[in-house]
Enzyme design. Structure first.
Site, PDB file in Angstrom:
ATOM      1  N   GLN A   1       2.957   9.889   1.297  1.00  0.00           N
ATOM      2  CA  GLN A   1       4.293   9.305   1.393  1.00  0.00           C
ATOM      3  C   GLN A   1       5.203   9.701   0.244  1.00  0.00           C
ATOM      4  O   GLN A   1       6.419   9.585   0.338  1.00  0.00           O
ATOM      5  CB  GLN A   1       4.193   7.771   1.441  1.00  0.00           C
ATOM      6  CG  GLN A   1       3.555   7.246   2.710  1.00  0.00           C
ATOM      7  CD  GLN A   1       3.396   5.743   2.646  1.00  0.00           C
ATOM      8  OE1 GLN A   1       2.428   5.233   2.097  1.00  0.00           O
ATOM      9  NE2 GLN A   1       4.367   5.020   3.188  1.00  0.00           N
TER      10      GLN A   1
ATOM     11  N   GLY B   1       0.833  -1.202   0.000  1.00  0.00           N
ATOM     12  CA  GLY B   1       0.000   0.000   0.000  1.00  0.00           C
ATOM     13  C   GLY B   1       0.860   1.241   0.000  1.00  0.00           C
ATOM     14  O   GLY B   1       1.994   1.215   0.494  1.00  0.00           O
TER      15      GLY B   1
ATOM     16  N   HIS C   1      -4.502   1.669   7.590  1.00  0.00           N
ATOM     17  CA  HIS C   1      -3.114   2.165   7.697  1.00  0.00           C
ATOM     18  C   HIS C   1      -2.882   3.304   6.697  1.00  0.00           C
ATOM     19  O   HIS C   1      -2.345   4.353   7.056  1.00  0.00           O
ATOM     20  CB  HIS C   1      -2.158   0.987   7.442  1.00  0.00           C
ATOM     21  CG  HIS C   1      -0.706   1.351   7.382  1.00  0.00           C
ATOM     22  ND1 HIS C   1       0.226   0.875   8.276  1.00  0.00           N
ATOM     23  CD2 HIS C   1      -0.013   2.140   6.525  1.00  0.00           C
ATOM     24  CE1 HIS C   1       1.418   1.376   7.970  1.00  0.00           C
ATOM     25  NE2 HIS C   1       1.306   2.132   6.909  1.00  0.00           N
ATOM     26  N   GLU C   2      -3.307   3.093   5.461  1.00  0.00           N
ATOM     27  CA  GLU C   2      -3.066   4.120   4.423  1.00  0.00           C
ATOM     28  C   GLU C   2      -3.924   5.362   4.667  1.00  0.00           C
ATOM     29  O   GLU C   2      -3.487   6.484   4.409  1.00  0.00           O
ATOM     30  CB  GLU C   2      -3.335   3.550   3.026  1.00  0.00           C
ATOM     31  CG  GLU C   2      -2.498   2.338   2.638  1.00  0.00           C
ATOM     32  CD  GLU C   2      -1.010   2.519   2.839  1.00  0.00           C
ATOM     33  OE1 GLU C   2      -0.509   3.661   2.765  1.00  0.00           O
ATOM     34  OE2 GLU C   2      -0.330   1.505   3.099  1.00  0.00           O
TER      35      GLU C   2
ATOM     36  N   CYS D   1       5.761  -0.345   7.162  1.00  0.00           N
ATOM     37  CA  CYS D   1       5.432   0.834   6.378  1.00  0.00           C
ATOM     38  C   CYS D   1       6.653   1.237   5.553  1.00  0.00           C
ATOM     39  O   CYS D   1       7.770   1.243   6.070  1.00  0.00           O
ATOM     40  CB  CYS D   1       5.038   1.973   7.326  1.00  0.00           C
ATOM     41  SG  CYS D   1       4.636   3.511   6.476  1.00  0.00           S
ATOM     42  N   LEU D   2       6.433   1.578   4.296  1.00  0.00           N
ATOM     43  CA  LEU D   2       7.551   1.975   3.432  1.00  0.00           C
ATOM     44  C   LEU D   2       8.221   3.253   3.937  1.00  0.00           C
ATOM     45  O   LEU D   2       9.371   3.519   3.594  1.00  0.00           O
ATOM     46  CB  LEU D   2       7.067   2.160   1.986  1.00  0.00           C
ATOM     47  CG  LEU D   2       6.568   0.883   1.305  1.00  0.00           C
ATOM     48  CD1 LEU D   2       6.055   1.187  -0.095  1.00  0.00           C
ATOM     49  CD2 LEU D   2       7.670  -0.173   1.245  1.00  0.00           C
TER      50      LEU D   2
ATOM     51  N   HIS E   1      -2.221   7.707   6.942  1.00  0.00           N
ATOM     52  CA  HIS E   1      -1.230   8.565   6.279  1.00  0.00           C
ATOM     53  C   HIS E   1      -1.875   9.861   5.775  1.00  0.00           C
ATOM     54  O   HIS E   1      -1.286  10.935   5.883  1.00  0.00           O
ATOM     55  CB  HIS E   1      -0.605   7.852   5.071  1.00  0.00           C
ATOM     56  CG  HIS E   1       0.497   6.902   5.421  1.00  0.00           C
ATOM     57  ND1 HIS E   1       1.658   7.287   6.040  1.00  0.00           N
ATOM     58  CD2 HIS E   1       0.619   5.564   5.214  1.00  0.00           C
ATOM     59  CE1 HIS E   1       2.443   6.235   6.207  1.00  0.00           C
ATOM     60  NE2 HIS E   1       1.840   5.166   5.714  1.00  0.00           N
TER      61      HIS E   1
HETATM   62 NI    NI Z   1       2.584   3.231   5.632  1.00  0.00          NI
END
Ligand code: NI
Length: 166
Positions: A51, A46, A133-134, A91-92, A137
């Site tokens: 991000q 995701g 989660h996304e 998470c990236l 963000h």
């Molecule tokens: Ni993330």
């Protein structure tokens, strides 16, 4: 298509609240394609526009094994949620860090697709975790915010060390 740079914790730009997507044209389609390329290459399941330093309410995800079930959500809103699940999230923007986070087990989400058409999706399990989660963000929240301040500080130091030795 182009690979985009992913912001990493504790970059303050990750705290920006995203604005609604209002233009559903070729620029949005290009951004979505770039976000998928960036997410698949990372690799991740995701990615929120926040991000990649685009502060619009946009996220892409694909939780399938075969990486052939892409989802695009513009302006996502949760209509209903129920149950509780714990999942070890990563998470990236927080590379190499994993921690258990409590989320709703099932969510009903309404959003626009890349062409601006409204749809509703019912999700559970990993897909539901990923959506929540996304969406965090887009509100400027990170999964490490659910950890204790001490743990979060440890994460920050660990990432700093990783970056120095990279
Ligand atoms: Ni993330």
């Amino acid at each position: 298509m182009a690979k985009l740079t992913i912001l990493e914790f504790p970059d303050p730009r990750l705290r920006t609240k995203a604005q609604p997507v209002t233009e559903f044209g070729p620029d949005l389609a290009r951004l979505v394609a770039d976000m998928f390329e960036t997410m698949y290459e990372a690799p991740g399941i995701g990615l929120a526009a926040t991000q990649v330093n685009v502060h619009r309410q946009l996220l892409v995800l694909d939780v399938s094994e075969e990486k052939n079930r892409p989802h695009v959500f513009c302006n996502p809103r949760i209509l209903a949620k129920d149950g509780i699940q714990n999942y070890q999230e990563g998470c990236l923007s927080v590379p190499g860090i994993f921690a258990d986070v409590e989320r709703a087990n099932r969510v009903t989400v309404e959003a626009e697709d890349v062409s601006g058409k409204t749809f509703t999706l019912e999700a559970d399990g990993l897909l539901a975790v990923c959506i929540q989660h996304e969406m965090d963000h887009l509100a400027g929240r990170l999964f490490v915010d659910y950890l204790s301040p001490l743990k979060r500080e440890m994460v920050r130091k660990k990432l700093e060390k990783q970056r120095r030795s990279a």
